[in-house]
Write a protein that holds these residues in place. Structure first.
Motif, mmCIF file in Angstrom:
data_model
loop_
_atom_site.group_PDB
_atom_site.id
_atom_site.type_symbol
_atom_site.label_atom_id
_atom_site.label_comp_id
_atom_site.label_asym_id
_atom_site.label_seq_id
_atom_site.Cartn_x
_atom_site.Cartn_y
_atom_site.Cartn_z
ATOM 1 N N LYS A 24 35.622 46.610 35.368
ATOM 2 C CA LYS A 24 37.024 46.974 35.548
ATOM 3 C C LYS A 24 37.930 45.780 35.243
ATOM 4 O O LYS A 24 38.929 45.904 34.534
ATOM 5 C CB LYS A 24 37.264 47.466 36.974
ATOM 6 C CG LYS A 24 38.696 47.792 37.294
ATOM 7 C CD LYS A 24 38.839 48.236 38.732
ATOM 8 C CE LYS A 24 40.268 48.529 39.097
ATOM 9 N NZ LYS A 24 40.408 49.000 40.467
ATOM 10 N N ILE A 25 37.575 44.626 35.762
ATOM 11 C CA ILE A 25 38.379 43.417 35.546
ATOM 12 C C ILE A 25 38.367 43.028 34.070
ATOM 13 O O ILE A 25 39.414 42.732 33.485
ATOM 14 C CB ILE A 25 37.860 42.263 36.440
ATOM 15 C CG1 ILE A 25 38.130 42.590 37.906
ATOM 16 C CG2 ILE A 25 38.490 40.934 36.045
ATOM 17 C CD1 ILE A 25 37.393 41.702 38.890
ATOM 18 N N THR A 26 37.206 43.038 33.445
ATOM 19 C CA THR A 26 37.085 42.670 32.029
ATOM 20 C C THR A 26 37.849 43.652 31.155
ATOM 21 O O THR A 26 38.626 43.251 30.276
ATOM 22 C CB THR A 26 35.599 42.630 31.610
ATOM 23 O OG1 THR A 26 34.903 41.731 32.477
ATOM 24 C CG2 THR A 26 35.438 42.192 30.177
ATOM 25 N N TYR A 27 37.633 44.936 31.363
ATOM 26 C CA TYR A 27 38.289 45.999 30.589
ATOM 27 C C TYR A 27 39.801 45.895 30.696
ATOM 28 O O TYR A 27 40.514 45.863 29.693
ATOM 29 C CB TYR A 27 37.784 47.342 31.126
ATOM 30 C CG TYR A 27 38.392 48.588 30.548
ATOM 31 C CD1 TYR A 27 37.926 49.120 29.351
ATOM 32 C CD2 TYR A 27 39.399 49.269 31.223
ATOM 33 C CE1 TYR A 27 38.458 50.291 28.839
ATOM 34 C CE2 TYR A 27 39.933 50.439 30.721
ATOM 35 C CZ TYR A 27 39.456 50.952 29.528
ATOM 36 O OH TYR A 27 39.995 52.105 29.028
ATOM 37 N N SER A 28 40.297 45.800 31.923
ATOM 38 C CA SER A 28 41.744 45.729 32.141
ATOM 39 C C SER A 28 42.341 44.467 31.531
ATOM 40 O O SER A 28 43.406 44.514 30.921
ATOM 41 C CB SER A 28 42.057 45.777 33.632
ATOM 42 O OG SER A 28 41.616 46.983 34.189
ATOM 43 N N SER A 29 41.664 43.341 31.691
ATOM 44 C CA SER A 29 42.173 42.074 31.168
ATOM 45 C C SER A 29 42.215 42.078 29.645
ATOM 46 O O SER A 29 43.227 41.701 29.036
ATOM 47 C CB SER A 29 41.318 40.906 31.659
ATOM 48 O OG SER A 29 41.348 40.834 33.061
ATOM 49 N N LEU A 30 41.115 42.492 29.017
ATOM 50 C CA LEU A 30 41.071 42.506 27.549
ATOM 51 C C LEU A 30 42.101 43.474 26.954
ATOM 52 O O LEU A 30 42.774 43.151 25.976
ATOM 53 C CB LEU A 30 39.671 42.866 27.048
ATOM 54 C CG LEU A 30 38.605 41.785 27.213
ATOM 55 C CD1 LEU A 30 37.238 42.313 26.784
ATOM 56 C CD2 LEU A 30 38.968 40.541 26.423
ATOM 57 N N LEU A 31 42.209 44.644 27.548
ATOM 58 C CA LEU A 31 43.181 45.608 27.023
ATOM 59 C C LEU A 31 44.612 45.141 27.254
ATOM 60 O O LEU A 31 45.480 45.362 26.403
ATOM 61 C CB LEU A 31 42.956 46.983 27.626
ATOM 62 C CG LEU A 31 41.721 47.689 27.072
ATOM 63 C CD1 LEU A 31 41.484 49.002 27.784
ATOM 64 C CD2 LEU A 31 41.842 47.914 25.587
ATOM 65 N N SER A 32 44.862 44.475 28.356
ATOM 66 C CA SER A 32 46.204 43.937 28.608
ATOM 67 C C SER A 32 46.558 42.856 27.597
ATOM 68 O O SER A 32 47.651 42.857 27.032
ATOM 69 C CB SER A 32 46.292 43.359 30.023
ATOM 70 O OG SER A 32 46.100 44.364 30.970
ATOM 71 N N ILE A 33 45.628 41.946 27.343
ATOM 72 C CA ILE A 33 45.855 40.892 26.348
ATOM 73 C C ILE A 33 46.040 41.516 24.962
ATOM 74 O O ILE A 33 46.931 41.113 24.201
ATOM 75 C CB ILE A 33 44.693 39.874 26.359
ATOM 76 C CG1 ILE A 33 44.726 39.079 27.667
ATOM 77 C CG2 ILE A 33 44.754 38.944 25.149
ATOM 78 C CD1 ILE A 33 43.466 38.284 27.946
ATOM 79 N N PHE B 201 49.383 41.251 22.645
ATOM 80 C CA PHE B 201 49.357 40.765 21.258
ATOM 81 C C PHE B 201 49.927 41.804 20.297
ATOM 82 O O PHE B 201 50.708 41.468 19.403
ATOM 83 C CB PHE B 201 47.935 40.383 20.828
ATOM 84 C CG PHE B 201 47.890 39.988 19.383
ATOM 85 C CD1 PHE B 201 48.275 38.707 18.992
ATOM 86 C CD2 PHE B 201 47.513 40.902 18.402
ATOM 87 C CE1 PHE B 201 48.272 38.355 17.651
ATOM 88 C CE2 PHE B 201 47.504 40.555 17.067
ATOM 89 C CZ PHE B 201 47.881 39.270 16.684
ATOM 90 N N MET B 202 49.525 43.058 20.481
ATOM 91 C CA MET B 202 50.014 44.116 19.579
ATOM 92 C C MET B 202 51.540 44.244 19.687
ATOM 93 O O MET B 202 52.220 44.455 18.681
ATOM 94 C CB MET B 202 49.348 45.454 19.903
ATOM 95 C CG MET B 202 47.858 45.487 19.614
ATOM 96 S SD MET B 202 47.453 45.238 17.894
ATOM 97 C CE MET B 202 48.036 46.781 17.214
ATOM 98 N N SER B 203 52.078 44.111 20.875
ATOM 99 C CA SER B 203 53.529 44.202 21.074
ATOM 100 C C SER B 203 54.248 43.049 20.394
ATOM 101 O O SER B 203 55.237 43.244 19.673
ATOM 102 C CB SER B 203 53.868 44.219 22.560
ATOM 103 O OG SER B 203 53.277 45.316 23.189
#
Length: 182
Positions: A149-158, A162-164
């Protein structure tokens, strides 16, 4: 013309990185978006069990939490043959109901807090959707920790950050080039 060449170079790099990272994260962004919509509309779409309202929400005659615990574990073990580890018990005082949710499956029991009668047995579809949404579905089935959960949320947030930012630059840099030409 050095500044113009730098702007063009930055624009090309941002475009390449934006596209590559977009391809990697696309499916995950779609999953988060769709599950987010479902969670926002969970009441409207009836993705969680309706609360059964009892006739007597008078708190002076309530059974104890220990009795609610015992009743729910007995029912889950003997009738449904499922694991009895309780995640939480939510008390709804105005409705006279205790909602019992379990740790190792998505079953919800609703128990009348006055009589101890089981009012409802159902699955929590919204909890499954929530676990998919935040990535903890992997932890639920595989790791039994919060690391996925922590890895998934962190990577997708980063990735989303970046995409924004790169999207803003991809929009802004051509405008800057145009203004320099004029």
């Amino acid at each position: 013309c050095g500044m113009k060449d730098k702007i063009v170079l930055y624009a090309r790099k941002f475009r390449v990185y934006h596209r590559r990272i977009g391809y990697v994260f696309l499916i995950f962004f779609l999953i988060i978006s769709v599950t987010g919509i479902l969670l926002a509309l969970k009441d409207v779409l009836h993705l969680k069990p309706e609360i059964v309202i009892t006739d007597s929400p008078n708190d002076s005659t309530w059974i104890s939490l220990k009795e609610i615990d015992s009743i729910s574990k007995d029912y889950i073990y003997n009738k449904l043959e499922l694991d009895t580890v309780i995640d939480r018990i939510d008390i709804r005082p105005t409705k006279g109901v205790a909602k019992v949710l379990f740790s190792n499956h998505f079953t919800e029991l609703q128990i009348d807090v006055s009589s101890g009668k089981i009012l409802s047995v159902s699955s929590r579809v919204d909890t499954i959707i929530e676990k998919i949404h935040d990535g903890s579905i992997i932890d639920y089935f595989i790791t039994k920790s919060n690391i996925s959960k922590i890895t998934y949320s962190s990577l997708l947030s980063i990735g989303l950050i970046f995409m924004s930012i790169s999207g803003v630059f991809l929009w802004y840099l051509p405008k800057k080039l145009k203004s320099r030409k004029q």
